[in-house]
Enzyme design. Structure first.
Site, PDB file in Angstrom:
ATOM      1  N   CYS A  73       0.735  -1.296  -0.141  1.00 47.12           N
ATOM      2  CA  CYS A  73       0.015   0.113   0.218  1.00 47.12           C
ATOM      3  C   CYS A  73       1.049   1.397   0.029  1.00 47.12           C
ATOM      4  O   CYS A  73       1.363   1.356   0.959  1.00 47.12           O
ATOM      5  CB  CYS A  73      -0.958   0.211   1.295  1.00 47.12           C
ATOM      6  SG  CYS A  73      -1.840   1.367   1.519  1.00 47.12           S
ATOM      7  N   CYS A 187      -0.936   3.458  -6.638  1.00 48.34           N
ATOM      8  CA  CYS A 187      -1.872   3.042  -5.591  1.00 48.34           C
ATOM      9  C   CYS A 187      -2.063   1.716  -6.146  1.00 48.34           C
ATOM     10  O   CYS A 187      -2.488   1.429  -7.181  1.00 48.34           O
ATOM     11  CB  CYS A 187      -2.992   3.872  -5.756  1.00 48.34           C
ATOM     12  SG  CYS A 187      -4.489   3.132  -4.615  1.00 48.34           S
TER      13      CYS A 187
HETATM   14  N1  DGL Z   1      -4.059   0.379  -2.130  1.00 46.60           N
HETATM   15  C1  DGL Z   1      -3.719   1.774  -1.392  1.00 46.60           C
HETATM   16  C2  DGL Z   1      -2.470   2.491  -1.963  1.00 46.60           C
HETATM   17  O1  DGL Z   1      -1.488   1.922  -2.619  1.00 46.60           O
HETATM   18  C3  DGL Z   1      -4.421   2.485  -0.396  1.00 46.60           C
HETATM   19  C4  DGL Z   1      -5.758   3.225  -1.109  1.00 46.60           C
HETATM   20  C5  DGL Z   1      -6.850   3.596  -0.046  1.00 46.60           C
HETATM   21  O2  DGL Z   1      -7.164   2.962   1.129  1.00 46.60           O
HETATM   22  O3  DGL Z   1      -6.969   4.940   0.182  1.00 46.60           O
HETATM   23  O4  DGL Z   1      -2.340   3.549  -1.684  1.00 46.60           O
END
Ligand code: DGL
Length: 189
Positions: A73, A187
């Site tokens: 993440c 993301c």
């Molecule tokens: N999948 C996550 C990222 O790579 C976070 C997305 C979220 O929960 O806002 O930032």
């Protein structure tokens, strides 16, 4: 260091994209995936909230005796990985937006855009990445408010693609017809 038990953390299903890569590359290990779907998305949350939630998930993974924890993440990595490394004596690997693609891409004509969450965009760590790899701000940065949630809703079958498509189009509309040749996905969702 060969890791046989790997913990993976995300706010929701986004981290599954990294798990798929590990499996597709036949990295043999036992994987333990944990996410905080009650509070997804993290993109609009505070650093303190994210750290508190992630510490709870780390503790759950440590109960599984994982060798390494992958923060799958971008938002968590840039906002919490330094503090997690201070508070836990455990190896953490994170993921950050690939801004250095600007310098690695050999194509003459390149107009690069990058999409990410607001919490990633506002972080000091992302600002450091820009200073290090793109001090002339050549990459167009687009913090998106809803994209992660839309992908989470579609990916967990809470909404069909038809239900989220128009909102995804709207989220991406600032990038339309601007001549961008490359898009960096900052993301995991
Ligand atoms: N999948 C996550 C990222 O790579 C976070 C997305 C979220 O929960 O806002 O930032």
């Amino acid at each position: 260091m060969s890791c046989k038990r790997i913990g993976i953390i995300d706010s929701g299903i986004g981290g599954l994209t990294l798990l798929k890569e590990l499996l597709d590359h036949n990295y043999a290990a036992e994987y333990f995936y944990i996410c905080d779907q009650a509070n997804v998305p993290y993109g609009g949350k505070s650093q303190d909230f994210m750290l508190s939630q992630t510490q709870k998930m780390v503790k759950r993974l440590k109960e599984k005796n994982v060798d390494l924890i992958l923060l799958a993440c971008n938002t968590l990595t840039v906002n919490t990985i330094s503090k997690l490394r201070e508070s836990f004596d455990h190896p953490f690997v994170g993921i950050e937006p690939y801004l250095n693609y600007l310098n690695r891409c050999q194509e003459a004509q390149k107009q690069i855009a990058l999409i990410l969450t607001e919490a990633t965009y506002k972080s000091e760590r992302f600002s450091d990445l820009q200073t290090k790899f793109d001090h002339k701000n050549q990459v167009a940065i687009f913090p998106l408010k809803k994209m992660a949630m839309l992908i989470e809703a579609w990916g967990t079958a809470k909404k069909s693609f038809n239900e989220v498509e128009s909102e995804i189009q709207l989220e991406l509309s600032p990038l339309k017809n601007k001549g961008y040749t490359h898009l960096i996905l900052g993301c995991t969702h």
